[in-house]
Design a protein around this motif. Structure first.
Motif, short mmCIF file in Angstrom:
data_model
loop_
_atom_site.label_atom_id
_atom_site.label_comp_id
_atom_site.label_asym_id
_atom_site.label_seq_id
_atom_site.Cartn_x
_atom_site.Cartn_y
_atom_site.Cartn_z
N UNK A 174 0.82 -1.21 0.00
CA UNK A 174 0.00 0.00 0.00
C UNK A 174 0.85 1.26 0.00
N UNK A 175 2.09 1.14 0.45
CA UNK A 175 2.99 2.29 0.47
C UNK A 175 3.68 2.50 -0.87
N UNK A 176 4.21 1.41 -1.46
CA UNK A 176 5.06 1.57 -2.65
C UNK A 176 4.71 0.63 -3.79
N UNK A 177 3.67 -0.18 -3.64
CA UNK A 177 3.32 -1.12 -4.70
C UNK A 177 2.63 -0.46 -5.88
N UNK A 178 2.79 -1.06 -7.06
CA UNK A 178 2.12 -0.61 -8.28
C UNK A 178 1.43 -1.83 -8.88
N UNK A 179 0.10 -1.84 -8.90
CA UNK A 179 -0.65 -2.97 -9.43
C UNK A 179 -0.58 -2.96 -10.96
N UNK A 180 -0.92 -4.10 -11.63
CA UNK A 180 -0.93 -4.11 -13.10
C UNK A 180 -1.85 -3.04 -13.68
N UNK A 181 -3.02 -2.82 -13.06
CA UNK A 181 -3.92 -1.77 -13.55
C UNK A 181 -3.32 -0.38 -13.41
N UNK A 191 4.83 -3.26 -9.75
CA UNK A 191 5.79 -3.52 -8.68
C UNK A 191 5.09 -4.18 -7.51
N UNK A 192 5.48 -5.40 -7.20
CA UNK A 192 4.95 -6.13 -6.06
C UNK A 192 5.96 -6.07 -4.92
N UNK A 193 5.48 -5.72 -3.75
CA UNK A 193 6.35 -5.57 -2.59
C UNK A 193 6.03 -6.66 -1.58
N UNK A 194 7.05 -7.34 -1.11
CA UNK A 194 6.87 -8.39 -0.11
C UNK A 194 7.06 -7.81 1.29
N UNK A 195 6.71 -8.59 2.31
CA UNK A 195 6.94 -8.16 3.68
C UNK A 195 8.42 -8.18 4.01
N UNK A 226 13.97 0.68 2.73
CA UNK A 226 14.82 -0.49 2.53
C UNK A 226 14.17 -1.47 1.54
N UNK A 227 14.98 -2.31 0.93
CA UNK A 227 14.50 -3.45 0.15
C UNK A 227 13.58 -3.09 -0.99
N UNK A 228 12.49 -3.87 -1.13
CA UNK A 228 11.54 -3.67 -2.22
C UNK A 228 10.97 -2.26 -2.24
N UNK A 234 7.71 4.15 -7.74
CA UNK A 234 7.05 5.30 -7.11
C UNK A 234 8.01 6.11 -6.24
N UNK A 235 9.06 5.47 -5.76
CA UNK A 235 9.97 6.11 -4.81
C UNK A 235 11.02 6.92 -5.58
N UNK A 236 10.90 8.22 -5.51
CA UNK A 236 11.86 9.12 -6.15
C UNK A 236 13.02 9.47 -5.23
#
Length: 251
Positions: A174-181, A191-195, A226-228, A234-236
Motif C-alpha cells: 500500500x505504500x510503494x506497490x504498483x498494481x498491473x492496472x 511492482x509487487x512488494x513483499x513483507x 529499505x529493500x523492495x 514510485x519512490x523518487x
C-alpha cells in the motif's frame, strides 16, 4: 477525542511510530499549542508539504492521554522506568495531487498500537511499537524497534534516537506497490512488494522550556526506505524527512 484524531490525520507517517511518554502525572495536565509539520508529499516523494495545525495535549493520573502528537491511548504502567499500553493513531497512507497520474490513493487509516518502553540505563531508553490497521484494506501491520538517548544542554534537552521498522506485505504494498492496472494507467512498471524491513530512521528531538508554562518542542526524523520499497518506481527519494515544531502553553 475524535477531533484530536482528525487533526492528527494529516500529520503521521510510517517512520516515527515509537512513543516518548512519561509516567502518569500526579494531577491531570493540559496544554494547547500551535504546530508546524513538514511531511513528504507522499511516501517516496522528493517534495515536502508544510502544514500548520493546532496542538492539544491532555494526560490524566489514570494513564489516559489524548494528544495531537501521541494520539488517544492509555499508559497502563505506573513505573517511571517502564511505560506500556495501547493507543489509536492515524497513518497518512499515500494520496493527494502529488501522486503520479494513474496511481490510486490510499487514504488515512486509524491504527491500533501496543507500545512498550523500558529505561535500561539513565541515558538509554529502549522502545517498541506494534501497529495494525493501515494499508488499503486496513490489514497492514508494522513493528518498530528503537533506542533513544538524552543529552542535557543547560536547561534544554536533546534526544537522539535510532529505529528500524518491519512491515507486512499489505502495508508495504500500500505504500510503494504498483498494481498491473495502475501500471497501465500510469506508465510505471508494475511492482509487487513483499513483507520485510521497511525503513531505518534517525530522530533528533529538542525541548526548550521558556518558563513553567511555555515550552518549545521540535523533532526531525530522517528515514531511509529499505529493500523492495526503496526500489519501487514510485519512490523518487529513498530518504524521507519529517520535521515538527510545536509551541506549547501549559495550564
Amino acid at each position: 477525542m475524535v477531533l484530536i484524531a482528525a487533526l492528527a490525520c494529516d500529520a503521521a507517517q510510517a517512520a516515527g511510530s515509537l512513543l516518548l511518554i512519561e509516567a502518569p502525572p500526579p494531577v491531570a495536565t493540559f496544554a494547547v499549542g500551535s504546530s508546524m509539520w513538514a511531511l513528504p508529499a507522499y511516501p517516496g516523494s522528493r517534495r515536502e508539504r508544510w502544514t500548520l495545525l493546532p496542538g492539544l495535549d491532555w494526560y490524566a493520573p489514570s494513564g489516559l492521554f489524548a494528544s495531537t502528537d501521541l494520539g488517544l491511548g492509555w499508559n497502563l504502567s505506573r513505573r517511571r522506568d517502564l511505560q506500556a499500553g495501547l493507543r489509536l493513531w492515524p497513518d497518512l497512507g499515500r494520496g493527494g495531487r502529488d501522486l503520479p497520474r494513474g496511481i490510486n490513493a490510499v487514504g488515512p487509516r486509524l491504527q491500533v498500537e501496543g507500545f512498550f518502553n523500558y529505561q535500561l540505563l539513565p541515558v538509554l531508553l529502549l522502545q517498541s511499537g506494534a501497529s495494525f490497521g493501515a494499508g488499503r484494506d486496513r490489514d497492514g501491520a508494522q513493528l518498530e524497534l528503537g533506542a533513544t538517548s538524552g543529552l542535557p544542554i543547560g536547561n534544554d534537552l536533546l534526544g537522539i534516537g535510532l529505529a528500524a521498522t518491519l512491515a507486512n506485505r499489505a502495508y508495504r504494498q500500500s505504500t510503494a506497490g504498483v498494481s498491473p492496472g495502475e501500471s497501465q494507467a500510469s506508465g510505471l512498471a508494475a511492482w509487487q512488494v513483499s513483507g520485510g524491513w521497511h525503513d531505518v530512521s534517525l530522530t533528533l528531538s529538542f525541548e526548550h522550556k521558556f518558563d513553567g508554562q511555555w515550552r518549545l518542542d521540535a523533532q526531525w526524523i530522517a528515514a531511509c526506505f529499505l529493500g523492495d520499497t526503496a526500489h519501487s518506481p514510485l519512490v523518487k527519494s529513498r530518504r524521507q524527512d519529517t520535521v515538527t515544531m510545536t509551541l506549547w502553553y501549559a495550564f
